[in-house]
Design an enzyme around this catalytic site. Sequence first.
Site, PDB file in Angstrom:
ATOM      1  N   HIS A   1      10.181 -30.773  -3.204  1.00  9.11           N
ATOM      2  CA  HIS A   1       8.937 -31.485  -3.494  1.00  9.11           C
ATOM      3  C   HIS A   1       7.763 -30.899  -2.698  1.00  9.11           C
ATOM      4  O   HIS A   1       6.685 -30.638  -3.246  1.00  9.11           O
ATOM      5  CB  HIS A   1       9.113 -32.975  -3.174  1.00  9.11           C
TER       6      HIS A   1
ATOM      7  N   SER B   1       7.520 -31.733  -9.151  1.00 11.59           N
ATOM      8  CA  SER B   1       8.733 -31.324  -8.437  1.00 11.59           C
ATOM      9  C   SER B   1       9.979 -32.010  -8.966  1.00 11.59           C
ATOM     10  O   SER B   1      11.071 -31.805  -8.449  1.00 11.59           O
ATOM     11  CB  SER B   1       8.600 -31.612  -6.937  1.00 11.59           C
TER      12      SER B   1
END
Length: 296
Positions: A162, A227
């Site tokens: 992420h 992500s």
Amino acid sequence: MFEEGQYFAPVHEKDDGTLSVQLGANHPGLNDPEYRARRDHLATLAARWQPGDPCPTADYTDAEHDVWRVVSDVLMESHRTYACSEFLEGKEILGLPTDHIPQLSEVSQTLAPLTGFGYQPAAGLVPLRAFYGALADRRFWSTQYVRHHSVPLYTPEPDVIHEVIGHGNTLAHPRFTALYELAGAAARRVETDDALEFVSKVFWFTLEFGVLWQRGDLRAYGAGILSSPGEIQEFRDVTIRPLDLVSMGTANYDITAYQDVLYAAESFTHVEDVVGHFWATCTDESIARMAHMAVR
Ligand code: NLE
Ligand code: FE2
């Protein structure tokens, strides 16, 4: 990112000075001793880091590199379809590897001449004000561990995928980093916790989960969508509201599931004009007035 108010695993110091990460009851890695050991190890590395040092090297295992490879592969395709053009430009410039997890220190070195941004490693909770305030100095607090291999498509817990694939590609683009810096300046300017929370919720619905219209298509610019190979496939099907500071700044959201309401800007310029201007100018008083306007 790893901040107060978001899902995060509490971290405790053990007698031997190393850290122990307490995973939640539903965490997919809870009963995986190897995964637990990795989490504890990486948290301990981060805790030993001192400001000014490069991020510590995380000796990723083959299994961890595999998770990155799988997610990178799927996202490569999804980004072409679902990411806004500014994100794709940043991605092109940053040129992240797809076959192994890069070190935060390496990504920071690449970012430095581009936008001046760089990562600093978070062992655990970074308080809201510290997390956002650092953005004003172009420092991005980042986790270093990898999501559990059993659920590569989505994690509520920010991980290195992420931070680097979601945020890193945006940190390579000056139009994005101008927004991060303004959010950081706003977090430093406001004094009340209520105002800070409002600023952080606007961040959540924009730089984390923002979407915008581009050539008739709804595209993502928020790192949390970009992500997650799972959520990126679904965001066009949820309730889409127009960009609205009062509504974003006062909304309650579930951090553990795909978002069910997203706010769409008309363009990237629209984000800059509305959200950038808000962060550039907001004060405790202006935010209190806005919060008062919220429909209850
Ligand atoms: N759900 C995102 C992902 O799976 O990559 C992470 C969001 C962190 C706020
Ligand atoms: Fe984030």
